[in-house]
Design an enzyme around this catalytic site. Structure first.
Site, PDB file in Angstrom:
ATOM      1  N   ARG A   1      11.833  -5.971   5.499  1.00  0.00           N
ATOM      2  CA  ARG A   1      11.625  -4.608   5.007  1.00  0.00           C
ATOM      3  C   ARG A   1      12.590  -3.620   5.669  1.00  0.00           C
ATOM      4  O   ARG A   1      12.816  -3.662   6.874  1.00  0.00           O
ATOM      5  CB  ARG A   1      10.176  -4.213   5.308  1.00  0.00           C
ATOM      6  CG  ARG A   1       9.798  -2.809   4.941  1.00  0.00           C
ATOM      7  CD  ARG A   1       8.316  -2.694   4.705  1.00  0.00           C
ATOM      8  NE  ARG A   1       7.502  -2.765   5.920  1.00  0.00           N
ATOM      9  CZ  ARG A   1       6.177  -2.647   5.916  1.00  0.00           C
ATOM     10  NH1 ARG A   1       5.526  -2.461   4.778  1.00  0.00           N
ATOM     11  NH2 ARG A   1       5.495  -2.727   7.036  1.00  0.00           N
TER      12      ARG A   1
ATOM     13  N   ARG B   1      11.474  -1.030  10.712  1.00  0.00           N
ATOM     14  CA  ARG B   1      10.447  -0.519  11.610  1.00  0.00           C
ATOM     15  C   ARG B   1      10.372  -1.413  12.827  1.00  0.00           C
ATOM     16  O   ARG B   1      10.475  -2.626  12.710  1.00  0.00           O
ATOM     17  CB  ARG B   1       9.094  -0.515  10.885  1.00  0.00           C
ATOM     18  CG  ARG B   1       8.576   0.865  10.606  1.00  0.00           C
ATOM     19  CD  ARG B   1       7.413   0.816   9.671  1.00  0.00           C
ATOM     20  NE  ARG B   1       6.272   0.099  10.232  1.00  0.00           N
ATOM     21  CZ  ARG B   1       5.116  -0.061   9.578  1.00  0.00           C
ATOM     22  NH1 ARG B   1       4.975   0.447   8.384  1.00  0.00           N
ATOM     23  NH2 ARG B   1       4.124  -0.717  10.131  1.00  0.00           N
TER      24      ARG B   1
ATOM     25  N   ARG C   1      -9.577   1.069   8.269  1.00  0.00           N
ATOM     26  CA  ARG C   1      -9.198  -0.305   8.583  1.00  0.00           C
ATOM     27  C   ARG C   1     -10.330  -1.050   9.273  1.00  0.00           C
ATOM     28  O   ARG C   1     -10.204  -2.248   9.505  1.00  0.00           O
ATOM     29  CB  ARG C   1      -8.007  -0.290   9.536  1.00  0.00           C
ATOM     30  CG  ARG C   1      -6.659  -0.507   8.897  1.00  0.00           C
ATOM     31  CD  ARG C   1      -5.650  -0.356  10.007  1.00  0.00           C
ATOM     32  NE  ARG C   1      -4.402  -0.990   9.794  1.00  0.00           N
ATOM     33  CZ  ARG C   1      -3.338  -0.443   9.206  1.00  0.00           C
ATOM     34  NH1 ARG C   1      -3.438   0.738   8.652  1.00  0.00           N
ATOM     35  NH2 ARG C   1      -2.204  -1.083   9.150  1.00  0.00           N
TER      36      ARG C   1
ATOM     37  N   LYS D   1       0.837  -1.214   0.000  1.00  0.00           N
ATOM     38  CA  LYS D   1       0.000   0.000   0.000  1.00  0.00           C
ATOM     39  C   LYS D   1       0.865   1.254   0.000  1.00  0.00           C
ATOM     40  O   LYS D   1       0.575   2.207  -0.702  1.00  0.00           O
ATOM     41  CB  LYS D   1      -0.922   0.050   1.230  1.00  0.00           C
ATOM     42  CG  LYS D   1      -1.928  -1.078   1.310  1.00  0.00           C
ATOM     43  CD  LYS D   1      -2.945  -0.821   2.422  1.00  0.00           C
ATOM     44  CE  LYS D   1      -2.354  -0.632   3.813  1.00  0.00           C
ATOM     45  NZ  LYS D   1      -1.785  -1.847   4.408  1.00  0.00           N
TER      46      LYS D   1
ATOM     47  N   ARG E   1      -0.810  -8.255  13.260  1.00  0.00           N
ATOM     48  CA  ARG E   1      -1.413  -7.272  12.354  1.00  0.00           C
ATOM     49  C   ARG E   1      -2.228  -7.967  11.260  1.00  0.00           C
ATOM     50  O   ARG E   1      -3.291  -7.504  10.869  1.00  0.00           O
ATOM     51  CB  ARG E   1      -0.324  -6.379  11.739  1.00  0.00           C
ATOM     52  CG  ARG E   1       0.051  -5.198  12.638  1.00  0.00           C
ATOM     53  CD  ARG E   1       1.514  -4.817  12.559  1.00  0.00           C
ATOM     54  NE  ARG E   1       1.933  -4.372  11.240  1.00  0.00           N
ATOM     55  CZ  ARG E   1       3.210  -4.366  10.833  1.00  0.00           C
ATOM     56  NH1 ARG E   1       4.175  -4.771  11.640  1.00  0.00           N
ATOM     57  NH2 ARG E   1       3.518  -3.937   9.639  1.00  0.00           N
TER      58      ARG E   1
HETATM   59  P1  ADP Z   1       1.074  -1.718   8.199  1.00  0.00           P
HETATM   60  O1  ADP Z   1       0.000  -1.504   7.180  1.00  0.00           O
HETATM   61  O2  ADP Z   1       2.359  -2.248   7.621  1.00  0.00           O
HETATM   62  O3  ADP Z   1       0.633  -2.464   9.426  1.00  0.00           O
HETATM   63  P2  ADP Z   1       0.907   1.105   8.939  1.00  0.00           P
HETATM   64  O4  ADP Z   1       2.066   2.012   8.855  1.00  0.00           O
HETATM   65  O5  ADP Z   1      -0.222   1.330   8.020  1.00  0.00           O
HETATM   66  O6  ADP Z   1       1.534  -0.333   8.752  1.00  0.00           O
HETATM   67  O7  ADP Z   1       0.332   1.067  10.440  1.00  0.00           O
HETATM   68  C1  ADP Z   1       1.157   0.852  11.539  1.00  0.00           C
HETATM   69  C2  ADP Z   1       0.324   0.786  12.806  1.00  0.00           C
HETATM   70  O8  ADP Z   1      -0.379   2.025  12.994  1.00  0.00           O
HETATM   71  C3  ADP Z   1      -0.766  -0.280  12.831  1.00  0.00           C
HETATM   72  O9  ADP Z   1      -0.268  -1.540  13.225  1.00  0.00           O
HETATM   73  C4  ADP Z   1      -1.751   0.323  13.848  1.00  0.00           C
HETATM   74  O10 ADP Z   1      -1.291   0.150  15.160  1.00  0.00           O
HETATM   75  C5  ADP Z   1      -1.681   1.813  13.549  1.00  0.00           C
HETATM   76  N1  ADP Z   1      -2.697   2.236  12.562  1.00  0.00           N
HETATM   77  C6  ADP Z   1      -2.466   2.713  11.310  1.00  0.00           C
HETATM   78  N2  ADP Z   1      -3.612   3.003  10.668  1.00  0.00           N
HETATM   79  C7  ADP Z   1      -4.617   2.708  11.529  1.00  0.00           C
HETATM   80  C8  ADP Z   1      -6.046   2.760  11.460  1.00  0.00           C
HETATM   81  N3  ADP Z   1      -6.676   3.183  10.351  1.00  0.00           N
HETATM   82  N4  ADP Z   1      -6.750   2.375  12.540  1.00  0.00           N
HETATM   83  C9  ADP Z   1      -6.143   1.947  13.651  1.00  0.00           C
HETATM   84  N5  ADP Z   1      -4.800   1.851  13.792  1.00  0.00           N
HETATM   85  C10 ADP Z   1      -4.034   2.224  12.739  1.00  0.00           C
END
Ligand code: ADP
Ligand code: ZN
Length: 220
Positions: free
Chosen positions: A128, A163, A88, A13, A174
């Site tokens: 990554r 990360r 999400r 993404k 996740r």
């Molecule tokens: P990835 O998609 O690789 O898990 P992101 O950078 O999108 O990584 O998100 C990292 C973390 O940030 C998630 O594991 C969650 O804890 C939080 N997060 C991100 N977007 C949301 C969302 N829309 N709702 C709730 N938590 C979120």
């Protein structure tokens, strides 16, 4: 146009979102990036959300929704954006729908789903590496896309880092959370928006296909 990028962590993404952002001249808004920035700055919000992020749990809907709404009221996204990592949950999708209806009634809305098998995702995420220079943000993979010089970004020469939440345990969690919510989310977008699903095997091909779809949709 507001483009929602759907897909589990590690499906690309961020990578694809950034390419589309450049090519279509739309700002890339990533909730993960916003949250990590708040943590790095040590803000009140950052302190509140750190433990969720570190363990791979979702940040609560109310906090997430407020964060995104205030971001979407800024001027640079007034005509559209690429939303990466939001929504999400079904509640977030409903909130976004309501927000756009109220604030951007004429904007086109579309969703792109990146669908990748879990075993491949785990390999991608644990290997990554991300460029620490925020304005670059290039993404590498120790196995499949290593930088020319170890630990250094090919593009800008900054340091590459893993990360904190990119380990097997956290990514497994996740993924589990993603799968709990994804059916409802995908159904929501099938019903409410145009939805394009793709398995992004080769990056160039995936981007070209997505752009074709968006082009056709824009003309409708
Ligand atoms: P990835 O998609 O690789 O898990 P992101 O950078 O999108 O990584 O998100 C990292 C973390 O940030 C998630 O594991 C969650 O804890 C939080 N997060 C991100 N977007 C949301 C969302 N829309 N709702 C709730 N938590 C979120
Ligand atoms: Zn870089």
């Amino acid at each position: 146009m507001y483009i929602v990028m759907l897909g589990a962590p590690g499906t690309g993404k961020g990578t694809i979102g950034k390419i589309l952002s450049n090519d279509l001249n739309l700002v890339h808004v990533s909730t993960g990036d916003i949250f990590r920035e708040q943590i790095a700055k040590g803000t009140k919000l950052g302190k509140k959300i750190q433990s969720y992020i570190d363990t791979g749990a979702l940040v609560p809907d109310d906090v997430t929704i407020e964060t995104v709404k205030s971001r979407l009221l800024e001027d640079d996204v007034k005509d559209g954006a690429i939303l990466d990592g939001f929504p999400r949950t079904a509640a977030q999708a409903e909130a976004l729908k309501g927000f756009l209806k109220e604030n951007k009634p004429n904007a086109k809305r579309v969703a792109v789903e990146l669908d990748v098998p879990d075993d491949e995702i785990i390999k991608r995420v644990v290997n990554r590496l991300i460029c620490t220079n925020k304005s670059c943000g290039a993404i590498y993979n120790k196995e499949t896309k290593p930088p020319k010089e170890e630990g250094i970004c090919d593009i800008c020469g900054s340091e590459l880092k893993k990360r904190k939440d990119d380990n097997v345990e956290t990514v497994t969690k996740r993924l589990e959370i993603y799968h709990q919510n994804s059916k409802e989310l995908i159904d929501f977008y099938k019903k409410n928006n145009a939805l394009y699903s793709i398995y992004p095997k080769e990056l160039d091909v995936a981007v070209a296909n997505i752009k074709n779809f968006l082009d056709e949709y824009r003309r409708k």
